[in-house]
Design a protein around this motif. Sequence first.
Motif, mmCIF file in Angstrom:
data_model
loop_
_atom_site.group_PDB
_atom_site.id
_atom_site.type_symbol
_atom_site.label_atom_id
_atom_site.label_comp_id
_atom_site.label_asym_id
_atom_site.label_seq_id
_atom_site.Cartn_x
_atom_site.Cartn_y
_atom_site.Cartn_z
ATOM 1 N N UNK A 85 -28.850 -26.549 -23.380
ATOM 2 C CA UNK A 85 -28.036 -27.754 -23.545
ATOM 3 C C UNK A 85 -26.535 -27.530 -23.441
ATOM 4 N N UNK A 86 -26.119 -26.352 -23.002
ATOM 5 C CA UNK A 86 -24.681 -26.144 -22.858
ATOM 6 C C UNK A 86 -24.155 -27.142 -21.825
ATOM 7 N N UNK A 87 -22.889 -27.543 -21.978
ATOM 8 C CA UNK A 87 -22.389 -28.612 -21.110
ATOM 9 C C UNK A 87 -22.466 -28.257 -19.632
ATOM 10 N N UNK A 88 -22.840 -29.244 -18.853
ATOM 11 C CA UNK A 88 -22.916 -29.094 -17.401
ATOM 12 C C UNK A 88 -21.632 -29.646 -16.818
ATOM 13 N N UNK A 89 -20.986 -28.880 -15.951
ATOM 14 C CA UNK A 89 -19.736 -29.336 -15.358
ATOM 15 C C UNK A 89 -19.963 -30.303 -14.200
ATOM 16 N N UNK A 90 -21.076 -30.121 -13.517
ATOM 17 C CA UNK A 90 -21.389 -31.020 -12.412
ATOM 18 C C UNK A 90 -22.853 -30.832 -12.057
ATOM 19 N N UNK A 91 -23.501 -31.892 -11.622
ATOM 20 C CA UNK A 91 -24.902 -31.787 -11.219
ATOM 21 C C UNK A 91 -25.220 -32.855 -10.195
ATOM 22 N N UNK A 92 -26.189 -32.577 -9.365
ATOM 23 C CA UNK A 92 -26.608 -33.576 -8.393
ATOM 24 C C UNK A 92 -27.420 -32.947 -7.273
ATOM 25 N N UNK A 93 -27.981 -33.794 -6.434
ATOM 26 C CA UNK A 93 -28.748 -33.311 -5.295
ATOM 27 C C UNK A 93 -27.815 -32.948 -4.143
ATOM 28 N N UNK A 94 -28.099 -31.815 -3.526
ATOM 29 C CA UNK A 94 -27.407 -31.430 -2.299
ATOM 30 C C UNK A 94 -28.465 -30.885 -1.362
ATOM 31 N N UNK A 95 -28.182 -30.968 -0.074
ATOM 32 C CA UNK A 95 -29.088 -30.325 0.869
ATOM 33 C C UNK A 95 -28.463 -29.009 1.297
ATOM 34 N N UNK A 96 -29.249 -27.950 1.182
ATOM 35 C CA UNK A 96 -28.786 -26.608 1.471
ATOM 36 C C UNK A 96 -29.273 -26.193 2.854
ATOM 37 N N UNK A 97 -28.347 -25.695 3.653
ATOM 38 C CA UNK A 97 -28.738 -25.315 5.009
ATOM 39 C C UNK A 97 -29.480 -23.983 5.000
#
Length: 140
Positions: free
Chosen positions: A15-27
């Motif tokens: 549960x440590x704070x997340x600075x950023x999260x989201x879906x990305x497509x990785x090449x």
Amino acid sequence: MKLNERSVAHYATCDSPTDHAGFLRKRVERHHHHGHHHHTTSYQRRWFVLKGNLLFYFEERESREPVGLVVLEGCTVELCEAAEEFAFAIRFDDAGARAYVLVADGQAAMEAWVKAISRASFDYMRLVVRELEKQLEEAC
């Protein structure tokens, strides 16, 4: 810097704070060895979580274990003039290190990721300095 796999995986999901999260497509580039020099490029959709200077990626948003980790140390983030829209790359000063090409779902998402990642690698350097200063103070 060798990271302890288990503690890192725990850190990724705790549960440590997340600075950023989201879906990305990785090449993902696959090289063919059948005498042809062309390689096919495909994209894997992954759930990315940025904590401090560690960028984890998971197969699914609900996955418990990350499938990969990028340590954002001494990296530069730049927009890619790729065939893909909203693509950006994480490159390292290390000549041998591979670059990561990631594609966001839109302009705003891409800008947020680029900002978060470049801040992460910068903040990390400041954090190291602060830690050293603290150790020095305690030693005196």
